[in-house]
Design an enzyme around this catalytic site. Structure first.
Site, PDB file in Angstrom:
ATOM      1  N   LYS A  65     -15.971 -85.082   0.969  1.00 20.17           N
ATOM      2  CA  LYS A  65     -14.749 -84.408   0.262  1.00 20.17           C
ATOM      3  C   LYS A  65     -13.798 -83.685   1.683  1.00 20.17           C
ATOM      4  O   LYS A  65     -14.170 -82.705   2.188  1.00 20.17           O
ATOM      5  CB  LYS A  65     -14.942 -83.105  -0.575  1.00 20.17           C
ATOM      6  CG  LYS A  65     -13.734 -82.884  -1.145  1.00 20.17           C
ATOM      7  CD  LYS A  65     -13.609 -81.344  -1.638  1.00 20.17           C
ATOM      8  CE  LYS A  65     -13.286 -80.494  -0.381  1.00 20.17           C
ATOM      9  NZ  LYS A  65     -11.806 -80.822   0.153  1.00 20.17           N
ATOM     10  N   GLU A 102     -21.257 -75.097   9.987  1.00 20.79           N
ATOM     11  CA  GLU A 102     -20.366 -74.780  11.265  1.00 20.79           C
ATOM     12  C   GLU A 102     -19.274 -73.788  10.738  1.00 20.79           C
ATOM     13  O   GLU A 102     -18.290 -74.430  10.226  1.00 20.79           O
ATOM     14  CB  GLU A 102     -20.064 -76.128  11.945  1.00 20.79           C
ATOM     15  CG  GLU A 102     -21.245 -76.962  12.189  1.00 20.79           C
ATOM     16  CD  GLU A 102     -21.976 -76.577  13.595  1.00 20.79           C
ATOM     17  OE1 GLU A 102     -21.469 -75.480  14.178  1.00 20.79           O
ATOM     18  OE2 GLU A 102     -23.229 -76.685  13.688  1.00 20.79           O
ATOM     19  N   CYS A 150     -11.910 -74.060  16.083  1.00 23.41           N
ATOM     20  CA  CYS A 150     -12.894 -73.080  15.867  1.00 23.41           C
ATOM     21  C   CYS A 150     -13.288 -72.611  17.309  1.00 23.41           C
ATOM     22  O   CYS A 150     -13.833 -71.535  17.544  1.00 23.41           O
ATOM     23  CB  CYS A 150     -14.139 -73.789  15.315  1.00 23.41           C
ATOM     24  SG  CYS A 150     -14.663 -75.281  16.063  1.00 23.41           S
ATOM     25  N   GLU A 188     -11.078 -63.492  13.089  1.00 22.45           N
ATOM     26  CA  GLU A 188     -10.549 -64.864  13.165  1.00 22.45           C
ATOM     27  C   GLU A 188      -9.177 -64.876  12.739  1.00 22.45           C
ATOM     28  O   GLU A 188      -9.085 -64.610  11.824  1.00 22.45           O
ATOM     29  CB  GLU A 188     -11.628 -66.016  12.981  1.00 22.45           C
ATOM     30  CG  GLU A 188     -11.035 -67.247  13.342  1.00 22.45           C
ATOM     31  CD  GLU A 188     -12.012 -68.453  12.623  1.00 22.45           C
ATOM     32  OE1 GLU A 188     -12.312 -68.433  11.525  1.00 22.45           O
ATOM     33  OE2 GLU A 188     -12.351 -69.141  13.157  1.00 22.45           O
TER      34      GLU A 188
HETATM   35  P1  NAP Z   1     -12.093 -73.557   4.409  1.00 20.47           P
HETATM   36  O1  NAP Z   1     -11.212 -73.049   3.708  1.00 20.47           O
HETATM   37  O2  NAP Z   1     -13.447 -73.183   4.533  1.00 20.47           O
HETATM   38  O3  NAP Z   1     -12.278 -75.045   3.959  1.00 20.47           O
HETATM   39  C1  NAP Z   1     -13.160 -75.693   4.501  1.00 20.47           C
HETATM   40  C2  NAP Z   1     -13.706 -77.112   3.700  1.00 20.47           C
HETATM   41  O4  NAP Z   1     -14.211 -76.274   2.421  1.00 20.47           O
HETATM   42  C3  NAP Z   1     -12.346 -77.675   2.920  1.00 20.47           C
HETATM   43  O5  NAP Z   1     -12.542 -78.924   2.601  1.00 20.47           O
HETATM   44  C4  NAP Z   1     -12.114 -76.971   1.521  1.00 20.47           C
HETATM   45  O6  NAP Z   1     -11.486 -77.486   0.587  1.00 20.47           O
HETATM   46  C5  NAP Z   1     -13.438 -76.733   1.218  1.00 20.47           C
HETATM   47  N1  NAP Z   1     -13.829 -75.645   0.137  1.00 20.47           N
HETATM   48  C6  NAP Z   1     -12.852 -74.542  -0.151  1.00 20.47           C
HETATM   49  N2  NAP Z   1     -13.188 -73.531  -1.104  1.00 20.47           N
HETATM   50  C7  NAP Z   1     -14.555 -74.500  -1.466  1.00 20.47           C
HETATM   51  C8  NAP Z   1     -15.539 -73.960  -2.360  1.00 20.47           C
HETATM   52  N3  NAP Z   1     -15.515 -72.917  -3.274  1.00 20.47           N
HETATM   53  N4  NAP Z   1     -16.813 -74.800  -2.361  1.00 20.47           N
HETATM   54  C9  NAP Z   1     -16.823 -75.860  -1.528  1.00 20.47           C
HETATM   55  N5  NAP Z   1     -15.890 -76.273  -0.770  1.00 20.47           N
HETATM   56  C10 NAP Z   1     -14.841 -75.532  -0.648  1.00 20.47           C
HETATM   57  O7  NAP Z   1     -11.728 -73.640   6.159  1.00 20.47           O
HETATM   58  P2  NAP Z   1     -10.484 -74.322   6.771  1.00 20.47           P
HETATM   59  O8  NAP Z   1      -9.301 -73.280   6.278  1.00 20.47           O
HETATM   60  O9  NAP Z   1     -10.428 -75.676   6.068  1.00 20.47           O
HETATM   61  O10 NAP Z   1     -10.926 -74.492   8.094  1.00 20.47           O
HETATM   62  C11 NAP Z   1     -10.800 -73.516   9.080  1.00 20.47           C
HETATM   63  C12 NAP Z   1     -12.016 -72.883   9.434  1.00 20.47           C
HETATM   64  O11 NAP Z   1     -13.180 -73.780   9.747  1.00 20.47           O
HETATM   65  C13 NAP Z   1     -11.965 -71.659  10.394  1.00 20.47           C
HETATM   66  O12 NAP Z   1     -12.928 -70.727  10.193  1.00 20.47           O
HETATM   67  C14 NAP Z   1     -12.840 -72.543  11.603  1.00 20.47           C
HETATM   68  O13 NAP Z   1     -13.266 -71.632  12.446  1.00 20.47           O
HETATM   69  C15 NAP Z   1     -13.730 -73.261  11.107  1.00 20.47           C
HETATM   70  N6  NAP Z   1     -14.091 -74.444  11.793  1.00 20.47           N
HETATM   71  C16 NAP Z   1     -15.218 -74.336  12.232  1.00 20.47           C
HETATM   72  C17 NAP Z   1     -15.654 -75.501  13.081  1.00 20.47           C
HETATM   73  C18 NAP Z   1     -17.250 -75.217  13.696  1.00 20.47           C
HETATM   74  O14 NAP Z   1     -17.464 -76.434  14.012  1.00 20.47           O
HETATM   75  N7  NAP Z   1     -17.748 -74.154  13.962  1.00 20.47           N
HETATM   76  C19 NAP Z   1     -14.997 -76.509  13.288  1.00 20.47           C
HETATM   77  C20 NAP Z   1     -13.715 -76.454  12.855  1.00 20.47           C
HETATM   78  C21 NAP Z   1     -13.332 -75.409  12.041  1.00 20.47           C
HETATM   79  P3  NAP Z   1     -10.039 -77.320   0.562  1.00 20.47           P
HETATM   80  O15 NAP Z   1      -9.459 -77.927   1.503  1.00 20.47           O
HETATM   81  O16 NAP Z   1      -9.661 -78.145  -0.593  1.00 20.47           O
HETATM   82  O17 NAP Z   1      -9.571 -76.009   0.363  1.00 20.47           O
END
Ligand code: NAP
Length: 498
Positions: A177, A252, A286, A387
């Site tokens: 997804k 991650e 990230c 962050e």
């Molecule tokens: P996010 O809001 O946590 O969303 C990540 C994924 O989770 C999206 O596909 C999102 O879907 C989904 N999601 C949202 N609510 C959910 C739920 N209740 N249950 C299951 N899945 C759910 O993060 P983001 O804003 O996309 O990305 C930014 C974050 O990712 C930052 O904190 C960054 O540091 C982190 N990141 C970490 C790494 C690493 O390798 N450590 C790499 C890249 C990014 P929707 O898009 O439909 O909301």
């Protein structure tokens, strides 16, 4: 009703509409009038259909010899290479980062696919002597089953590939997804798999909201591994949802990465590193450099050099090759970052450049922010601790190497860190003492390569690593095998005790 191209879910080797009958639009964050496409707003029924397909396909895929699985991945990698420019342009349109970076994102997917294709002829286990005579011992990797992937928008093709390719080479099947903001890049990945003969049901994609689909995806008993990349907040929920069934879960999550600059550092190099680390991908990595700590003896000089360079960055639509920094991914992300800029000002940090939104002309079409630097940031301030995920850099100073290490480690996260110095002793001490999953010397906090493990400590991860052979440990389970050809019963630890 939108007139854009409609993209469907990919389930069991077919492109299908959602059972919900609903769709959503994917718009360019640099230009809201640019519609990338219309995507399926999937529901739990779609997720179930995708898991049905993956569970059925697993029965055969796990038995396909790994070198043959690898041959398919080699072909997928070649197709990604042939389409690299188109995929990069699609990605810049759907999430905003500049073309050189989206080309890099696709390249990362290519590198990972070739790397894991090669693993098809390795997937090494061990043979080791037995403590008993006429007995043979070995280990093999076994696949686990259906894997569910939930991925973010900032690396729309690279991150899905980090999960897909090792999972596939190990013999698992998958349901992905993608983030709501970046479904197009995963559609491109699915199209490449489809065209190159990945069998039906082995890879499946459902688009739509994570909040709506998460439970159906994670809660299904047939899903054995959940691999999630995103925020720590959602990662915690995913982890809790997986716990009752002891599902394998690889997380991650967030980062608050630091660049340390010693008084003997090459300051020109350190400025280049901080600029790229803080403002590359509009700070939405990230591994982005979010904290810069500079030795007090060179802090004033380096800060002035850096602020001059940040002010000169050209912000705009990433499709324009002369642009250095694109927009924020969406309005809500932009507002979050604007909120942090206000918090920084209110908490008493010194605004050195930027600090707000860019408006007027083409800027009004998208979500553009000024590259922003705060000085005199203290370790108690929220912009130092939390962050931000945007183009905001916080600068602090230190007097001694030990103080720098303590400041670097004073964070809830542990993804990446970097040190600029010419002193090899300090470099090695920092490599040992900074508690992160990734560390750079005389390089920025960003720039991972696919054949090294990727991931972080503390609230960044739960101990697993993506990429490299470390990823194989996420997507396979070890089986230890003992073959006794003595023709007698031989009891370990008992019959050979004397
Ligand atoms: P996010 O809001 O946590 O969303 C990540 C994924 O989770 C999206 O596909 C999102 O879907 C989904 N999601 C949202 N609510 C959910 C739920 N209740 N249950 C299951 N899945 C759910 O993060 P983001 O804003 O996309 O990305 C930014 C974050 O990712 C930052 O904190 C960054 O540091 C982190 N990141 C970490 C790494 C690493 O390798 N450590 C790499 C890249 C990014 P929707 O898009 O439909 O909301």
């Amino acid at each position: 009703m939108s007139s854009g191209t409609v993209y469907k879910n990919y389930i069991n080797g077919k492109w299908v509409e959602s059972k919900s009958g609903k769709t959503f639009e994917n718009l360019n964050p640099a230009d809201k009038t640019d519609l990338i496409g219309v995507f399926q707003k999937s529901n739990a029924e779609d997720v179930k259909a995708a898991i049905d397909a993956a569970a059925e396909a697993y029965k055969k895929w796990r038995l396909v010899p790994a070198p043959k699985r690898g041959e398919i991945l080699y072909r997928v990698a070649a197709r990604l290479t042939a389409n690299k420019e188109q995929y990069a342009r699609d990605m810049t349109r759907e999430m905003g980062k500049i073309l050189i970076e989206t080309r890099g994102d696709v390249q990362e997917a290519i590198d990972m696919t070739y790397y894991m294709a090669g693993e098809g002829r390795r997937l090494f286990g061990m043979t080791t002597p037995s403590e008993l005579p006429n007995k043979f011992n070995m280990t093999i990797r076994q696949p686990v089953g259906v894997c569910a992937f939930i991925t973010p928008w900032n690396f729309p093709m690279a991150i899905p590939s980090w999960k897909m390719m090792p999972a596939l080479i190990c013999g698992n099947t998958i349901v992905i997804k993608p983030a709501t903001d970046t479904p197009m890049s995963v559609v491109n990945l699915m199209q490449a798999c489809d065209a190159e003969g990945v069998p039906p049901g082995v890879v499946n994609m459902v688009t739509g909201s994570g909040g709506a689909l998460g439970d159906a995806l994670i809660g299904d008993d047939r899903v054995k591994i959940v691999s999630f990349t995103g925020s720590t907040e959602i990662g915690r929920k995913v982890s809790e949802a997986c716990a009752p069934k002891f599902k394998h879960v690889c997380l991650e999550m967030g980062g608050k990465n630091v660049q340390i600059v010693m008084d003997d550092a090459n300051l020109d190099l350190a400025v280049e590193g901080a600029l790229w680390g803080a403002f590359g991908t509009t700070g939405q990595r990230c591994t982005a450099t979010s904290r810069l700590i500079i030795h007090k003896d060179v802090a004033q000089k380096m800060t002035a050099m850096l602020v001059d360079r940040a002010k000169a960055l050209k912000v705009g639509n990433g499709l324009d090759e002369s642009v250095n920094m694109g927009p924020c991914v969406n309005e809500s992300q932009m507002n979050t970052v604007l909120g942090y800029m206000e918090i920084g000002k209110k908490d008493g940090a010194k605004l050195l450049c930027g600090g707000g939104r860019l408006t007027g002309g083409n800027y009004d079409k998208g979500y553009f922010l000024q590259p922003t630097i705060f000085g005199e940031v203290t370790t108690k301030m929220r912009i130092w601790k939390e962050e931000i995920f945007g183009p905001v850099l916080s600068i602090g100073t230190f007097s001694s190497f030990d103080e720098a290490i303590a400041m670097a480690n004073d964070t809830a996260y542990g993804l990446s860190a970097s040190l600029y110095t010419r002193d090899v002793n300090k470099a090695y001490a920092a490599m040992r003492d900074v508690y992160t999953g990734i560390f750079y010397v005389n390089a920025p906090t960003i720039g991972a390569e696919t054949h090294l493990p990727f991931g972080g400590t503390k609230e960044t991860g739960n101990g697993h690593r993506e990429a490299a052979t470390a990823a194989l440990d996420v997507f396979s389970e070890w089986k230890s095998i003992y073959v006794d050809f003595s023709g007698t019963i031989q009891r370990a630890q008992i019959d050979n005790a004397d």
